[in-house]
Design an enzyme around this catalytic site. Structure first.
Site, PDB file in Angstrom:
ATOM      1  N   CYS A  95       0.822  -1.067   0.021  1.00 23.24           N
ATOM      2  CA  CYS A  95      -0.013  -0.092  -0.245  1.00 23.24           C
ATOM      3  C   CYS A  95       0.873   1.166   0.104  1.00 23.24           C
ATOM      4  CB  CYS A  95      -0.872   0.127   1.179  1.00 23.24           C
ATOM      5  SG  CYS A  95      -2.003   1.534   1.358  1.00 23.24           S
ATOM      6  N   CYS A 105      -1.085   3.174  -6.628  1.00 25.39           N
ATOM      7  CA  CYS A 105      -1.966   2.819  -5.522  1.00 25.39           C
ATOM      8  C   CYS A 105      -2.000   1.318  -6.017  1.00 25.39           C
ATOM      9  CB  CYS A 105      -3.307   3.451  -5.562  1.00 25.39           C
ATOM     10  SG  CYS A 105      -4.777   2.577  -4.433  1.00 25.39           S
TER      11      CYS A 105
HETATM   12  N1  DGL Z   1      -4.210   0.608  -1.878  1.00 27.92           N
HETATM   13  C1  DGL Z   1      -3.855   1.669  -1.345  1.00 27.92           C
HETATM   14  C2  DGL Z   1      -2.508   2.218  -1.914  1.00 27.92           C
HETATM   15  O1  DGL Z   1      -1.622   1.579  -2.497  1.00 27.92           O
HETATM   16  C3  DGL Z   1      -4.877   2.832  -0.895  1.00 27.92           C
HETATM   17  C4  DGL Z   1      -6.509   2.332  -1.026  1.00 27.92           C
HETATM   18  C5  DGL Z   1      -6.987   3.617   0.167  1.00 27.92           C
HETATM   19  O2  DGL Z   1      -7.323   4.633  -0.157  1.00 27.92           O
HETATM   20  O3  DGL Z   1      -7.436   3.056   1.399  1.00 27.92           O
HETATM   21  O4  DGL Z   1      -2.202   3.263  -1.759  1.00 27.92           O
END
Ligand code: DGL
Length: 273
Positions: free
Chosen positions: A82, A197
């Site tokens: 993330c 993301c």
């Molecule tokens: N999957 C997350 C990232 O790589 C973010 C998703 C969210 O906003 O919770 O930043």
């Protein structure tokens, strides 16, 4: 309460973390490269989407969540799959858990700068990742010769989850979120969009269909999995452990659709308690 140095750490699974389903893009690459490793996928879906959280609140939340996760599961390594979490709290997490190897996820600005022909790069990310000092310093260090446009999307992480769960997501809704990535300057055009993301690679085929012109959509998942292999070094599992790969969601959802989706990634949804 004992400190971490009092404990024997590292005999648990590889823990792969995200706020929702996005980290599964990394998990599936890790699974190919480390077929015998026992994986625990943790989704902090009670906090989702974290891209809109205030920085101080999110950092405190992540530090407290990981104190519990690491004490309970004793992971042999942690992958923060993330960008939003790692660009904010990666350093503090490493400092707080010095015996646990962490693999992070940061916007793939360096490879984009190396690969671009036009010199116009866009970074598509959550509003949080776009705001981070970490992201700005990646641009200063590795892409100062390029024109880098940061595009913060309010909606894409949620749209990606809806798409994965088989709900209807329109082209119009997606186009509204990616349009700002496409820049024309003199006779040059954006040629690389960094998917910063981990939710977004699930939408990459949709993006390809609706993009105003073809670009390379850069997905760092494989590079992250390769980094995990390097970090595990001689500590990687060489035979099946017989243990199931599990998924744990912090909201403790009772959702048969979610369980079925996770089975497709080789995961059994377990209760948090
Ligand atoms: N999957 C997350 C990232 O790589 C973010 C998703 C969210 O906003 O919770 O930043």
């Amino acid at each position: 309460m004992g400190t971490e140095s009092d404990k024997t750490l590292g005999d648990g699974p590889v823990l792969i973390f995200d706020s929702g389903l996005g980290g599964l893009t990394v998990l599936r690459e890790a699974r190919y490269l480390l077929p015998y490793e026992t994986l625990l996928y943790v989704a902090d879906d009670a906090a989702f989407p974290i891209g809109r959280w205030a920085e101080e609140d999110l950092k405190a939340h992540l530090l407290s969540l990981f104190a519990n996760l690491i004490a309970k599961h004793r992971p042999k390594a942690v992958v923060i799959a993330c960008n939003t979490a790692f660009t904010l709290a990666g350093e503090a997490l490493r400092k707080a858990h010095q015996k646990t190897p962490f693999v992070g996820t940061v916007p793939a600005i360096k490879p984009a700068a190396e690969q671009t022909s036009s010199g116009l790069i866009s970074v598509l990310a959550t509003p949080g990742t776009v705001r981070r000092t970490y992201t700005r310093s990646l641009i200063d260090s590795f892409a100062s010769q390029c024109h880098v446009r940061l595009v913060g999307s309010d909606m894409l992480a949620e749209l990606s989850e809806q798409h994965l769960r088989g709900e209807d997501v329109t082209d119009e809704a997606l186009l509204a979120e990616i349009t700002d990535c496409f820049l024309e300057q003199d006779d040059r055009r954006t040629d690389i969009v960094v998917l910063a993301c981990t939710h977004y690679p699930f939408l990459a085929n949709r993006f390809r269909k609706i993009a105003p012109w073809p670009v390379d959509w850069l997905d760092p998942a494989e590079a992250i999995a390769r980094q995990l292999v390097r970090v595990l070094e001689g500590n990687a599992a060489r035979a099946p452990s017989g243990e199931a790969d599990r998924a744990l969601f912090t909201s403790d959802p009772q959702d048969p659709g979610l369980s079925r989706l996770l089975v497709g990634f080789g995961l059994t949804l377990v209760r948090t308690g």
